[in-house]
Scaffold this motif. Structure first.
Motif, PDB file in Angstrom:
ATOM      1  N   UNK A   1       1.342  -1.106   0.153  1.00 23.64           N
ATOM      2  CA  UNK A   1      -0.195   0.230   0.605  1.00 23.64           C
ATOM      3  C   UNK A   1       1.168   1.086  -0.228  1.00 23.64           C
ATOM      4  N   UNK A   2       2.380   0.994   1.149  1.00 25.67           N
ATOM      5  CA  UNK A   2       3.061   2.044   0.898  1.00 25.67           C
ATOM      6  C   UNK A   2       3.325   3.192  -0.470  1.00 25.67           C
ATOM      7  N   UNK A   3       4.282   1.839  -1.127  1.00 28.07           N
ATOM      8  CA  UNK A   3       4.623   1.273  -2.506  1.00 28.07           C
ATOM      9  C   UNK A   3       3.447   2.563  -3.707  1.00 28.07           C
ATOM     10  N   UNK A   4       2.158   1.439  -3.382  1.00 23.31           N
ATOM     11  CA  UNK A   4       1.175   2.227  -4.574  1.00 23.31           C
ATOM     12  C   UNK A   4       0.768   3.517  -4.364  1.00 23.31           C
ATOM     13  N   UNK A   5       1.044   3.579  -2.653  1.00 25.42           N
ATOM     14  CA  UNK A   5       0.493   5.628  -2.701  1.00 25.42           C
ATOM     15  C   UNK A   5       1.680   6.351  -3.509  1.00 25.42           C
ATOM     16  N   UNK A   6       2.961   6.103  -3.235  1.00 24.66           N
ATOM     17  CA  UNK A   6       4.279   7.287  -3.582  1.00 24.66           C
ATOM     18  C   UNK A   6       4.432   7.104  -4.411  1.00 24.66           C
ATOM     19  N   UNK A   7       3.748   5.835  -5.525  1.00 24.38           N
ATOM     20  CA  UNK A   7       3.579   6.046  -7.013  1.00 24.38           C
ATOM     21  C   UNK A   7       2.657   7.007  -7.383  1.00 24.38           C
TER      22      UNK A   7
ATOM     23  N   UNK B   1       3.904  10.431  -6.817  1.00 22.94           N
ATOM     24  CA  UNK B   1       5.444  10.726  -7.513  1.00 22.94           C
ATOM     25  C   UNK B   1       4.081  11.478  -8.962  1.00 22.94           C
ATOM     26  N   UNK B   2       3.641  10.698  -9.380  1.00 21.14           N
ATOM     27  CA  UNK B   2       3.244  11.189 -10.732  1.00 21.14           C
ATOM     28  C   UNK B   2       2.318  12.243 -10.923  1.00 21.14           C
ATOM     29  N   UNK B   3       1.260  12.488  -9.287  1.00 19.83           N
ATOM     30  CA  UNK B   3       0.946  13.870  -9.773  1.00 19.83           C
ATOM     31  C   UNK B   3       1.695  15.040  -9.153  1.00 19.83           C
ATOM     32  N   UNK B   4       2.354  14.959  -8.597  1.00 17.17           N
ATOM     33  CA  UNK B   4       3.243  15.839  -8.096  1.00 17.17           C
ATOM     34  C   UNK B   4       4.233  16.226  -9.600  1.00 17.17           C
ATOM     35  N   UNK B   5       4.688  14.761 -10.615  1.00 14.95           N
ATOM     36  CA  UNK B   5       5.079  15.318 -11.878  1.00 14.95           C
ATOM     37  C   UNK B   5       4.371  16.205 -13.079  1.00 14.95           C
TER      38      UNK B   5
END
Length: 247
Positions: free
Chosen positions: A21-27, A30-34
Motif C-alpha cells: 500500500x505504501x509503495x502504491x501510494x508513493x507511486x 510521484x505521478x501527481x507531483x510530476x
C-alpha cells in the motif's frame, strides 16, 4: 506454538500489505507531483519525480515529505530578452522538507540544491547574440567568436576568427577564459587577449572575447549558485529556499 505461528504469519502478511500500500501510494504521489510540475512550469515532457523515505504513508499523514528528487531533461530558461531562451540540460534537484496540500495542488520545499549543464553550443549562441557579425577591433581588423570548448583546469577555450587587412587568418586563434556567476548571470572573461599580430585596444577586443548570459527563470524560483567549465559544457549548481514544486 501453533497460535504463535499464526500470529507471525498474520504479522508478515499485514506487513507485506502495508509495504504494498505504501509503495502504491508513493507511486501515485510521484505521478501527481510530476504532472503538476509539468503544468506549472509549462514543460514539454513530464519530469522525473522520486519521493524518498519510508514509510511514505506517515509522511503523507504529516503533510510533509522529507526528500524529493526532481529531474528535468531539457529546460528552456528565459534570458530576460523577449523571445529568447537558453536550453539547460539534465537539471536535477533535491528538495528537502516539502510541505504539500492533500491534492498536491501546492507543494513547497524548505530548501533545494541541484545541478545542470549548459552545452558549449548553447552558450555560443549567447556570444553570437552580443555580436551578430564580425566586430571591427581597429581599422582593418575584424574578429568574431566561432567556437567554445573545454580549456582544462576549469577554463573555457574561446576560438576567435579574425581578418587582418582584408585577409582571414589561416585558423582561429584561441584564448582561455574564466567563467563565473554574478547574481543570475553567467559571465565569460578572457584571461589574456588573442595574438593577431597587431597591437589591439583592450576594450575593443574584449567586446569580442568577453560575454555574458542572463538566466532569468529557473523552475520553482531556484537560483544560480556556481559554475565551472567541463568537458561538454558549463556545469552549474543551483540552490534555493521556499522552492515551489507545484501551485
Amino acid at each position: 506454538m501453533r497460535a504463535l505461528r499464526i500470529l507471525l504469519t498474520v504479522a508478515v502478511l499485514l506487513g507485506g500489505l502495508f509495504v504494498l500500500a505504501d509503495r502504491l501510494a508513493v507511486g501515485f504521489a510521484e505521478d501527481e507531483v510530476a504532472d503538476r510540475l509539468r503544468t506549472s512550469e509549462d514543460l514539454p515532457t513530464t519530469p522525473d519525480v522520486s519521493i524518498n523515505g519510508f514509510p511514505f504513508l506517515t509522511q503523507l499523514a504529516a503533510g510533509e515529505l522529507d526528500d524529493v528528487k526532481v529531474g528535468i531533461k531539457d529546460y528552456d530558461a528565459p534570458t530576460g530578452t523577449s523571445g529568447q531562451n537558453i536550453r539547460i540540460d539534465n537539471l536535477n534537484a533535491q528538495m528537502r522538507d516539502v510541505e504539500f496540500t492533500g491534492d498536491y495542488s501546492s507543494a513547497t520545499a524548505a530548501t533545494a540544491t541541484g545541478s545542470a549543464t549548459i552545452t558549449y553550443a548553447e552558450l555560443l549562441k549567447a556570444a553570437k547574440s552580443t555580436q551578430p557579425g564580425p566586430v571591427t577591433v581597429v581599422p582593418g581588423v575584424t574578429a568574431t567568436v566561432v567556437g567554445l570548448s573545454d580549456g582544462g583546469d576549469g577554463k573555457i577555450k574561446v576560438a576567435v576568427e579574425a581578418t587582418v587587412l582584408g585577409k582571414q587568418l589561416p585558423k582561429p586563434v584561441s584564448v582561455l577564459s574564466t567563467v563565473t556567476v554574478v547574481g543570475d548571470t553567467v559571465k565569460v572573461k578572457a584571461e589574456s587577449l588573442p595574438n593577431l599580430g597587431i597591437a589591439l585596444a583592450d576594450g575593443r577586443m574584449r567586446a569580442v572575447t568577453d560575454f555574458e548570459q542572463k538566466i532569468d527563470g529557473l523552475p520553482g524560483g531556484i537560483k544560480l549558485d556556481s559554475v565551472e567549465a567541463a568537458k561538454t559544457g558549463v556545469d552549474i549548481t543551483v540552490k534555493g529556499s521556499n522552492v515551489s514544486l507545484a501551485g
